[in-house]
Write an enzyme that holds these catalytic residues in place. Structure first.
Site, mmCIF file in Angstrom:
data_model
loop_
_atom_site.group_PDB
_atom_site.id
_atom_site.type_symbol
_atom_site.label_atom_id
_atom_site.label_comp_id
_atom_site.label_asym_id
_atom_site.label_seq_id
_atom_site.Cartn_x
_atom_site.Cartn_y
_atom_site.Cartn_z
ATOM 1 N N SER A 220 4.085 34.939 94.908
ATOM 2 C CA SER A 220 4.514 33.540 95.764
ATOM 3 C C SER A 220 3.173 32.622 95.856
ATOM 4 O O SER A 220 2.741 32.639 94.861
ATOM 5 C CB SER A 220 5.004 33.836 97.266
ATOM 6 O OG SER A 220 5.297 32.814 97.858
ATOM 7 N N TYR B 174 7.397 22.756 95.187
ATOM 8 C CA TYR B 174 6.663 23.916 94.831
ATOM 9 C C TYR B 174 6.699 25.012 96.415
ATOM 10 O O TYR B 174 6.939 25.982 96.101
ATOM 11 C CB TYR B 174 5.252 23.506 94.705
ATOM 12 C CG TYR B 174 4.380 24.659 94.324
ATOM 13 C CD1 TYR B 174 4.366 25.475 93.064
ATOM 14 C CD2 TYR B 174 3.330 25.198 95.243
ATOM 15 C CE1 TYR B 174 3.639 26.563 92.979
ATOM 16 C CE2 TYR B 174 2.689 26.485 95.131
ATOM 17 C CZ TYR B 174 2.752 26.889 93.702
ATOM 18 O OH TYR B 174 1.927 28.103 93.372
ATOM 19 N N LYS C 173 8.396 28.316 96.512
ATOM 20 C CA LYS C 173 7.844 29.820 96.931
ATOM 21 C C LYS C 173 8.115 30.344 98.332
ATOM 22 O O LYS C 173 7.805 31.588 98.617
ATOM 23 C CB LYS C 173 6.068 29.518 97.058
ATOM 24 C CG LYS C 173 5.670 28.952 95.762
ATOM 25 C CD LYS C 173 5.585 30.158 94.702
ATOM 26 C CE LYS C 173 4.848 29.995 93.310
ATOM 27 N NZ LYS C 173 4.792 31.016 92.419
HETATM 28 N N1 LIG Z 1 -3.878 29.280 90.347
HETATM 29 C C1 LIG Z 1 -3.522 28.981 91.558
HETATM 30 O O1 LIG Z 1 -4.091 28.326 92.378
HETATM 31 C C2 LIG Z 1 -2.349 29.709 92.447
HETATM 32 C C3 LIG Z 1 -2.224 29.793 93.604
HETATM 33 C C4 LIG Z 1 -0.850 30.003 94.201
HETATM 34 C C5 LIG Z 1 0.069 30.471 93.575
HETATM 35 N N2 LIG Z 1 -0.177 30.881 92.359
HETATM 36 C C6 LIG Z 1 0.800 31.544 91.308
HETATM 37 O O2 LIG Z 1 0.503 32.768 90.747
HETATM 38 C C7 LIG Z 1 1.152 32.902 89.484
HETATM 39 C C8 LIG Z 1 0.192 32.661 88.285
HETATM 40 O O3 LIG Z 1 -0.552 31.551 88.514
HETATM 41 P P1 LIG Z 1 -1.736 31.008 87.212
HETATM 42 O O4 LIG Z 1 -2.344 29.930 87.974
HETATM 43 O O5 LIG Z 1 -2.281 32.251 86.804
HETATM 44 O O6 LIG Z 1 -0.691 30.476 86.378
HETATM 45 P P2 LIG Z 1 -0.925 29.859 84.797
HETATM 46 O O7 LIG Z 1 -2.031 30.195 84.403
HETATM 47 O O8 LIG Z 1 -0.128 28.837 84.364
HETATM 48 O O9 LIG Z 1 0.118 31.389 83.937
HETATM 49 C C9 LIG Z 1 1.513 31.220 84.286
HETATM 50 C C10 LIG Z 1 2.079 32.330 83.569
HETATM 51 O O10 LIG Z 1 3.267 32.111 83.741
HETATM 52 C C11 LIG Z 1 4.116 31.913 82.330
HETATM 53 N N3 LIG Z 1 5.130 31.273 82.487
HETATM 54 C C12 LIG Z 1 5.376 30.076 83.037
HETATM 55 N N4 LIG Z 1 6.630 29.530 82.847
HETATM 56 C C13 LIG Z 1 7.280 30.624 82.442
HETATM 57 C C14 LIG Z 1 8.579 30.515 81.983
HETATM 58 N N5 LIG Z 1 9.680 29.550 82.307
HETATM 59 N N6 LIG Z 1 9.207 31.752 81.476
HETATM 60 C C15 LIG Z 1 8.342 32.784 81.214
HETATM 61 N N7 LIG Z 1 6.864 32.660 81.684
HETATM 62 C C16 LIG Z 1 6.593 31.806 82.150
HETATM 63 C C17 LIG Z 1 2.979 31.561 81.658
HETATM 64 O O11 LIG Z 1 3.276 31.597 80.276
HETATM 65 P P3 LIG Z 1 3.949 30.639 79.404
HETATM 66 O O12 LIG Z 1 3.515 28.985 79.786
HETATM 67 O O13 LIG Z 1 3.560 30.526 77.866
HETATM 68 O O14 LIG Z 1 5.304 30.756 79.398
HETATM 69 C C18 LIG Z 1 1.781 32.244 81.927
HETATM 70 O O15 LIG Z 1 1.744 33.663 81.501
HETATM 71 C C19 LIG Z 1 2.079 31.385 89.574
HETATM 72 O O16 LIG Z 1 3.306 32.067 90.054
HETATM 73 C C20 LIG Z 1 1.637 30.594 90.195
HETATM 74 O O17 LIG Z 1 2.615 29.664 90.917
HETATM 75 C C21 LIG Z 1 -1.254 30.192 91.482
#
Ligand SMILES: NC(=O)c1ccc[n+]([C@@H]2O[C@H](COP(=O)([O-])OP(=O)(O)OC[C@H]3O[C@@H](n4cnc5c(N)ncnc54)[C@H](OP(=O)(O)O)[C@@H]3O)[C@@H](O)[C@H]2O)c1
Length: 281
Positions: A143, A157, A161
């Protein structure tokens, strides 16, 4: 020996950011790890990094969009076949886009719910019979801190979540009867390609709000991945990293009125500053 040694793991959203860091860590501990996402190039790079991590497990990738149920179902059969089963399912796919509700396009709302919430549901549904049948395993639903404490500018968003948590709480009760554990994990702000993209959409007031927030830190993807792996191993139901996240979580649960009034004060001051100062780009 590591909890993950010999475990069969699928990380959906495992091609970059937190998911990639987790994939490399688990592969190095001799888990067999498949990563899933849409983009094949990033998946290939992650598989190469997992190979370099030097574990003894099988590593590989599968490409699908979590919003496409047929593709998800086909891929889940492929993963079960390739790994010879599955012990740990990590639903990590998702994206964030900041915008004021009054200015947002309705399709942005639909897309965030489709990917962030329904994506997790589609993936879990495709494996649920497998987990019930084997009578053990771990499912982690990623989440966000905004899954319990929404922020100004993140109505879509936060909704997506929060929905994961409602789903996860009910799923946890159901699957516990079959020996399957469910962890809900709340990443804080984490340096990833996803965050870089999100930053491009942030309204000025949100920049101000974050700059003035003395509670929350920014973590690396490796730190968050390590924390998530530990929470899954320990069967933590609501997992998060750091004293800052835990303080915000506890304050919000025990004293929601105080948390709300602190946030309201910060929003008011951020909006005022954003009207008079340029955003820190
Ligand atoms: N980074 C932050 O600050 C943060 C904070 C709170 C929560 N989160 C959560 O943590 C998780 C990972 O975040 P991150 O920052 O590492 O994100 P990221 O760098 O954008 O990586 C996201 C991953 O999800 C895949 N993805 C996105 N849309 C998709 C779809 N429709 N089908 C299949 N795969 C999909 C992407 O690959 P493709 O685009 O190639 O599909 C990638 O592998 C997410 O759920 C995000 O909301 C992140």
């Amino acid at each position: 020996m590591s909890f993950y040694h010999g475990k069969k793991v699928l990380i959906v959203g495992g091609s970059q950011g937190i998911g990639r860091a987790l994939a490399v860590q688990l592969a190095s501990q001799s888990a067999s790890v498949y990563v899933a996402a849409r983009g094949q190039q990033a998946l290939d790079e992650t598989v190469e990094l997992m190979k370099q991590a030097g574990g003894a497990g099988v590593v590989g990738s599968v490409s699908f969009d979590v919003t496409d149920r047929d593709a998800v179902n086909a891929a889940s059969a492929q993963v079960l076949e390739a790994l010879g089963g599955l012990d740990v399912l990590i639903c990590n796919s998702g994206f964030a886009q900041a915008e004021l509700f009054s200015k947002a396009d309705p399709s942005d709302f639909d897309r965030m719910m489709a990917v962030n919430f329904h994506g997790h549901v589609n993936v879990v549904r495709s494996f649920v019979d497998h987990f019930i049948g084997q009578g053990h395993g771990d499912i982690c639903l990623v989440s966000s801190m905004m899954g319990f404490l929404p922020l100004f500018g993140y109505s879509a968003y936060s909704a997506s979540k929060f929905a994961i948590i409602g789903f996860g709480e009910s799923l946890r009760q159901e699957l516990k009867l079959h020996g399957v554990r469910v962890t809900m994990y709340y990443p804080p702000t984490t340096e990833t390609p996803g965050l870089a993209r999100e930053n491009e959409s942030k309204p000025a007031a949100v920049w101000k709000l974050e700059a003035d927030n003395s509670f929350s830190k920014t973590y690396t993807a490796e730190q968050v991945a390590q924390s998530m792996a530990r929470c899954i191993e320990r069967g933590v139901v609501h997992g998060m990293i750091g004293a800052d996240s835990k303080l915000i979580y506890t304050l919000n649960r025990l004293l929601p009125g105080l948390a709300r009034s602190l946030t309201d004060g910060e929003v008011k001051s951020a909006v005022k500053k954003a009207q008079t100062e340029a955003p820190p780009r």
